[in-house]
Design an enzyme around this catalytic site. Structure first.
Site, PDB file in Angstrom:
ATOM      1  N   CYS A   2      97.058  34.538   4.690  1.00  0.00           N
ATOM      2  CA  CYS A   2      96.482  34.194   5.992  1.00  0.00           C
ATOM      3  C   CYS A   2      95.600  35.303   6.564  1.00  0.00           C
ATOM      4  O   CYS A   2      95.897  36.486   6.428  1.00  0.00           O
ATOM      5  CB  CYS A   2      97.580  33.950   7.012  1.00  0.00           C
ATOM      6  N   ARG A  27      90.845  36.187   1.005  1.00  0.00           N
ATOM      7  CA  ARG A  27      92.296  36.387   0.969  1.00  0.00           C
ATOM      8  C   ARG A  27      93.036  35.137   0.486  1.00  0.00           C
ATOM      9  O   ARG A  27      94.202  35.210   0.141  1.00  0.00           O
ATOM     10  CB  ARG A  27      92.798  36.751   2.378  1.00  0.00           C
ATOM     11  N   TRP A  74      97.472  30.165   4.834  1.00  0.00           N
ATOM     12  CA  TRP A  74      97.930  29.927   3.467  1.00  0.00           C
ATOM     13  C   TRP A  74      99.343  29.378   3.618  1.00  0.00           C
ATOM     14  O   TRP A  74     100.241  30.087   4.052  1.00  0.00           O
ATOM     15  CB  TRP A  74      97.919  31.246   2.702  1.00  0.00           C
ATOM     16  N   ASN A 100     100.470  35.570  10.852  1.00  0.00           N
ATOM     17  CA  ASN A 100     100.478  35.795   9.411  1.00  0.00           C
ATOM     18  C   ASN A 100     101.867  36.311   9.067  1.00  0.00           C
ATOM     19  O   ASN A 100     102.320  37.281   9.668  1.00  0.00           O
ATOM     20  CB  ASN A 100      99.401  36.833   9.067  1.00  0.00           C
ATOM     21  N   GLY A 101     102.563  35.672   8.128  1.00  0.00           N
ATOM     22  CA  GLY A 101     103.910  36.134   7.765  1.00  0.00           C
ATOM     23  C   GLY A 101     104.894  34.981   7.798  1.00  0.00           C
ATOM     24  O   GLY A 101     104.497  33.811   7.826  1.00  0.00           O
ATOM     25  N   GLU A 486      96.852  41.598 -19.180  1.00  0.00           N
ATOM     26  CA  GLU A 486      95.905  41.492 -18.064  1.00  0.00           C
ATOM     27  C   GLU A 486      94.804  40.477 -18.398  1.00  0.00           C
ATOM     28  O   GLU A 486      94.399  39.685 -17.541  1.00  0.00           O
ATOM     29  CB  GLU A 486      95.334  42.887 -17.755  1.00  0.00           C
ATOM     30  N   LYS A 490      94.033  37.173 -16.205  1.00  0.00           N
ATOM     31  CA  LYS A 490      92.709  36.934 -15.619  1.00  0.00           C
ATOM     32  C   LYS A 490      92.234  35.533 -15.953  1.00  0.00           C
ATOM     33  O   LYS A 490      91.711  34.817 -15.107  1.00  0.00           O
ATOM     34  CB  LYS A 490      91.752  37.984 -16.199  1.00  0.00           C
ATOM     35  N   GLU A 493      94.412  32.711 -14.121  1.00  0.00           N
ATOM     36  CA  GLU A 493      94.314  32.592 -12.661  1.00  0.00           C
ATOM     37  C   GLU A 493      92.983  32.013 -12.196  1.00  0.00           C
ATOM     38  O   GLU A 493      92.931  31.354 -11.173  1.00  0.00           O
ATOM     39  CB  GLU A 493      94.632  33.914 -11.953  1.00  0.00           C
ATOM     40  N   HIS A 509     107.346  36.622 -34.061  1.00  0.00           N
ATOM     41  CA  HIS A 509     108.689  36.252 -33.602  1.00  0.00           C
ATOM     42  C   HIS A 509     108.670  34.999 -32.725  1.00  0.00           C
ATOM     43  O   HIS A 509     109.603  34.751 -31.981  1.00  0.00           O
ATOM     44  CB  HIS A 509     109.327  37.421 -32.849  1.00  0.00           C
ATOM     45  N   LYS A 608      94.565  36.810  -2.043  1.00  0.00           N
ATOM     46  CA  LYS A 608      94.193  38.165  -2.455  1.00  0.00           C
ATOM     47  C   LYS A 608      95.301  39.150  -2.143  1.00  0.00           C
ATOM     48  O   LYS A 608      95.624  40.017  -2.940  1.00  0.00           O
ATOM     49  CB  LYS A 608      92.901  38.569  -1.732  1.00  0.00           C
TER      50      LYS A 608
HETATM   51  O1  M6R Z   1      97.144  44.269  -3.816  1.00  0.00           O
HETATM   52  P1  M6R Z   1      98.072  44.391  -4.979  1.00  0.00           P
HETATM   53  O2  M6R Z   1      97.478  45.212  -6.086  1.00  0.00           O
HETATM   54  O3  M6R Z   1      99.427  44.902  -4.607  1.00  0.00           O
HETATM   55  O4  M6R Z   1      98.250  42.930  -5.513  1.00  0.00           O
HETATM   56  C1  M6R Z   1      99.173  42.621  -6.517  1.00  0.00           C
HETATM   57  C2  M6R Z   1      98.860  41.278  -7.149  1.00  0.00           C
HETATM   58  O5  M6R Z   1      98.996  40.257  -6.215  1.00  0.00           O
HETATM   59  C3  M6R Z   1      97.448  41.256  -7.712  1.00  0.00           C
HETATM   60  O6  M6R Z   1      97.253  42.297  -8.624  1.00  0.00           O
HETATM   61  C4  M6R Z   1      97.146  39.925  -8.417  1.00  0.00           C
HETATM   62  O7  M6R Z   1      97.969  39.771  -9.539  1.00  0.00           O
HETATM   63  C5  M6R Z   1      95.667  39.917  -8.791  1.00  0.00           C
HETATM   64  N1  M6R Z   1      94.908  39.302  -7.754  1.00  0.00           N
HETATM   65  C6  M6R Z   1      95.386  39.259 -10.063  1.00  0.00           C
HETATM   66  O8  M6R Z   1      94.042  39.347 -10.393  1.00  0.00           O
END
Ligand code: M6R
Length: 613
Positions: A2, A27, A74, A100-101, A486, A490, A493, A509, A608
């Site tokens: 949010c 975000r 959100w 927010n929260g 990673e 990527k 997502e 395995h 984000k």
């Molecule tokens: O802001 P942060 O690095 O703590 O965020 C952690 C994850 O939410 C963040 O790395 C997320 O996995 C990425 N947006 C993925 O690309």
């Protein structure tokens, strides 16, 4: 997650708030809304969908007001629809709130309020909070500032809130616990937002509200801040350093592509001033007072989430290999709930781009409670994690707007490399010649990132070939195993293709069963490390008809003969390869997602900055 924006002044609040909400779109959110007032009634406009949907909806409505609060939601409690969108109002319609929260005890408060005759129109915890504030204000016959403070004493959970009141166009009340809030100070005007991006074009003077603080923001007066337990605080004014350019797309179609291409300069910014040009020694100003603790550390426990957790895994290889310190890398969300054993001389290191991730923050708080030294690697200056930690290192990647982390990851790995080298040097666990070699290579890393980005066209062709597949497998070993994880994250997502990362040798395995002519396998097979072993793994894939995309060192011949596509990176020490090998994987995900018509900067369901657990 949010987004919050607010304005009080003599200008029209609507366009300022809409622009601010657009700046916070990165975000992640699923509805948006705004409350405005000229001093009398409060007008609330809200809509499911994007800020543009809200604008369309508001186009023929009353948008007048010099005070306003806006929100991108959100969904947590209640589906994303117009009724659950913020702002929410009190029963009598005289108060409006954005939040927010999560209010964890909202259910018991709601029952108590219902018994007193309150009726609710949404499924949200936020509406319960504004009714509670209304109830307390009426019962105590107090001002809004006091009513908010008293109400927050009844609340369990996390929040950043802004509350405005009918008939008062001079003031709103804000409070935070666990979710960030920044107040921008202008000339007889104030701004408020979840981060500095909506504020930067109006003022550089900001106050970061601390956890457990409530602020009375009145445009004719100085900021008044109290803790929720009623202790007066002096606001500390920070000067923002980010530029407006850094939060705009600069001619790129997406923030993600811009941020991928910014990596040569962001890595340079991370290293800047941290390698002495004459002595070639590493200097990390933020950790200077903790050098002894680091060299004496029995163990480093890294806590992080998502991409930052992957950077942490690379940190594990670096610290163990170079500095000979045992490392554990923990998902912050697991660590915080499992009564972890933290011993004397253990150091807990959090890694977070945003510095606001709720699980990482809670893991750090737990480590602090247990008496551990807590350090941080963050990108966002002044963020909650940066402020909570005893010391740390900023990555200096600049604002990362695309939800998918790219330059944040690379710069986190760069900081971890500097830290490992520094500790190794202090402990004498690295030879001078190895140290010097790695420093020379680090000084060239930005140029080498630039070279890797030149594979852009080839990677686009690879993306076109594989854009319609259902699954992807990513393989790597040693330092490049976390890069495989990673790469897979990527891709899934932003393109919604199912992808998994595996240590290459683990393939036999289980995942080997998935390999057939349809299955693309991305394998990181750079020279050094376990090259021959990875080649054997590649043979195993080939023998089963898998289609191979290999990331290799310049001049490689063996893998070239086996793979369908080969993307080269310049030669460098194994420890530095992740800084280069991750870049083709970012580009591959980006192009596949664009070709599939996905919203790469704001992928579905993702936020984000994950400020709720
Ligand atoms: O802001 P942060 O690095 O703590 O965020 C952690 C994850 O939410 C963040 O790395 C997320 O996995 C990425 N947006 C993925 O690309």
């Amino acid at each position: 997650m949010c987004g919050i924006v607010g304005y009080i002044g003599d200008k029209d609040a609507y366009p300022i708030i809409i622009k601010g909400l657009q700046r916070l779109e990165y975000r992640g959110y699923d509805s948006a809304g705004i409350a405005l007032s000229q001093g009398s009634d409060i007008t609330i406009l809200k809509q499911k969908g994007k800020v543009s949907d809200l604008e369309e909806y508001a186009a023929d409505k009353n948008r007048k007001g010099t005070i306003g609060i806006g929100h991108t939601r959100w969904a947590t409690h209640g589906v994303p629809n117009q009724k659950n969108a913020h702002p929410h109002s009190s029963g009598d319609g005289k108060l409006a709130i954005i939040h927010n929260g999560i209010i964890e005890n909202y259910d018991s408060i709601k029952r108590m309020l219902s018994e007193k005759g309150h009726e609710f129109t949404s499924d949200t915890d936020t509406e319960v909070l504004i009714h509670l504030i209304e109830e307390i204000k009426n019962h105590e016959q107090c001002k809004l500032f006091e009513a908010v403070r008293l109400s927050l004493n009844e609340v369990i959970g996390a929040y950043a809130i802004v509350v405005m009141e009918e008939g008062n166009k001079e003031e709103f009340i804000a409070a935070r616990k666990g979710s960030p809030l920044v107040i921008g100070i202008g000339a007889e005007e104030y701004f408020i937002a979840s981060d500095a991006t909506p504020i930067i074009e109006y003022t550089r003077d900001v106050v970061y509200l601390e956890d457990g603080e409530v602020a009375r923001v009145n445009r004719n007066e100085k900021l008044e801040i109290k803790t929720i337990s009623n202790i007066r605080k002096n606001p500390y004014i920070h000067e923002l350093e980010m530029s407006l350019d850094s939060i705009e797309k600069g001619g790129y179609p997406h923030f993600m592509l811009k941020e991928i291409f910014e990596q040569p300069s962001s890595v340079l910014d991370t290293l800047r001033g941290r390698i002495n040009p004459e002595t070639k020694e590493v200097k990390l100003g933020g950790l200077m007072d903790y050098e002894q603790k680091l060299t004496k550390a029995n163990r480093i426990i890294i806590v992080a989430c998502g991409t930052s957790w992957h950077a942490g895994l690379i940190g594990e290889y670096l610290f163990e290999d170079l500095a000979r310190i045992p490392v554990e890398v923990e998902y912050a969300s697991e660590f915080r709930y499992r009564n972890p054993i933290i011993k004397e001389n253990d150091i807990v290191l959090a890694i977070s781009q945003s510095g606001e991730t709720a699980d990482t923050l809670a893991a750090l708080e737990l480590a602090k409670e247990k008496g551990s030294t807590i350090l941080g690697i963050c990108n966002v200056v002044g963020s909650s994690i940066a402020r909570l930690t005893d010391a740390g290192v900023y990555t200096h990647a600049g604002p990362e707007i695309g939800v998918a982390s790219t330059k944040a990851f690379t710069t986190q790995v760069a900081v971890l490399t500097l830290m490992a080298l520094k500790i190794a040097r202090l402990k004498g666990t690295i030879t001078t010649s190895n140290f010097r070699n790695m420093i020379t290579e680090l000084e060239m890393i930005s140029d080498n990132v630039e070279k890797v980005l030149k594979s852009n066209k080839l990677i686009k062709e690879v993306a076109a070939e594989f854009k319609n597949v259902q699954n992807f497998l990513y393989l790597g070993r040693g330092y490049n195993f976390p890069v495989a994880l990673e790469g897979a994250l990527k891709l899934k997502e932003i393109s919604y293709i199912h992808a998994e990362g595996y240590p290459a040798a683990e393939m036999k395995h289980g995942p080997i069963a998935l390999i057939d002519e349809e299955m693309p396998i991305v394998v990181i097979a750079t020279k050094m490390g376990n090259y021959e072993k990875v080649v054997s793994n590649i043979q195993e894939v080939k023998a089963r008809g898998g289609r191979l995309i290999a990331i290799v060192t310049e001049g490689d011949i063996t893998v070239k003969e086996l793979a369908d596509y080969v993307i080269e990176i310049p030669e460098c020490s194994e420890q530095l390869t992740p800084l280069l090998t991750n870049i083709p994987l970012q580009l591959l995900s980006y192009y596949i997602a664009v070709m599939r018509g996905c919203n790469v900067d704001q992928p579905r369901n993702l936020a984000k900055s994950v400020t709720v657990e």
